[in-house]
Design a protein around this motif. Sequence first.
Motif, PDB file in Angstrom:
ATOM      1  N   THR A  17       0.842  -1.205   0.000  1.00 55.70           N
ATOM      2  CA  THR A  17       0.000   0.000   0.000  1.00 55.70           C
ATOM      3  C   THR A  17       0.872   1.247   0.000  1.00 55.70           C
ATOM      4  O   THR A  17       0.528   2.234  -0.654  1.00 55.70           O
ATOM      5  N   TRP A  18       1.992   1.204   0.692  1.00 55.16           N
ATOM      6  CA  TRP A  18       2.901   2.351   0.695  1.00 55.16           C
ATOM      7  C   TRP A  18       3.540   2.539  -0.676  1.00 55.16           C
ATOM      8  O   TRP A  18       3.638   3.660  -1.178  1.00 55.16           O
ATOM      9  N   ASP A  20       2.310   1.617  -3.546  1.00 53.03           N
ATOM     10  CA  ASP A  20       1.289   2.117  -4.464  1.00 53.03           C
ATOM     11  C   ASP A  20       1.071   3.612  -4.303  1.00 53.03           C
ATOM     12  O   ASP A  20       0.816   4.318  -5.278  1.00 53.03           O
ATOM     13  N   ASP A  21       1.145   4.110  -3.079  1.00 53.02           N
ATOM     14  CA  ASP A  21       0.938   5.537  -2.851  1.00 53.02           C
ATOM     15  C   ASP A  21       2.146   6.370  -3.285  1.00 53.02           C
ATOM     16  O   ASP A  21       1.984   7.479  -3.793  1.00 53.02           O
TER      17      ASP A  21
END
Length: 111
Positions: A17-18, A20-21
């Motif tokens: 998730t990190w 992707d951000d």
Amino acid sequence: EWLQFWMLGGVMFMVTTWVDDVIADDRIDDIWFGSLLFSFFWLYFPLTCGAMLVYENITQPLLGPCFRPLQERMSNVILYIYQALTNATHLYFLWFFFILLPAGSKRAVAV
């Protein structure tokens, strides 16, 4: 082995998730998801025993000494909570049966 697999899977999910951000490039995403697929396969596949290798070589020697005192304290807390709940349940049953007794028997039991 399974617990280690799920712990590493959770860490990888948070890192994903990190990534992707932070990174918006499609080429890096392809590389990242390919390496993620390979690492999950390596952890899960029985012939490689990746999760067991990570546990024996990293988790147990590095994190084991830090968490052993915490585990002992938690065991004591869980035992204390269990004993308190058991005593409360016994007292509740005694109170319930005391309420059901006739008035004369209640006086005799109270004395």
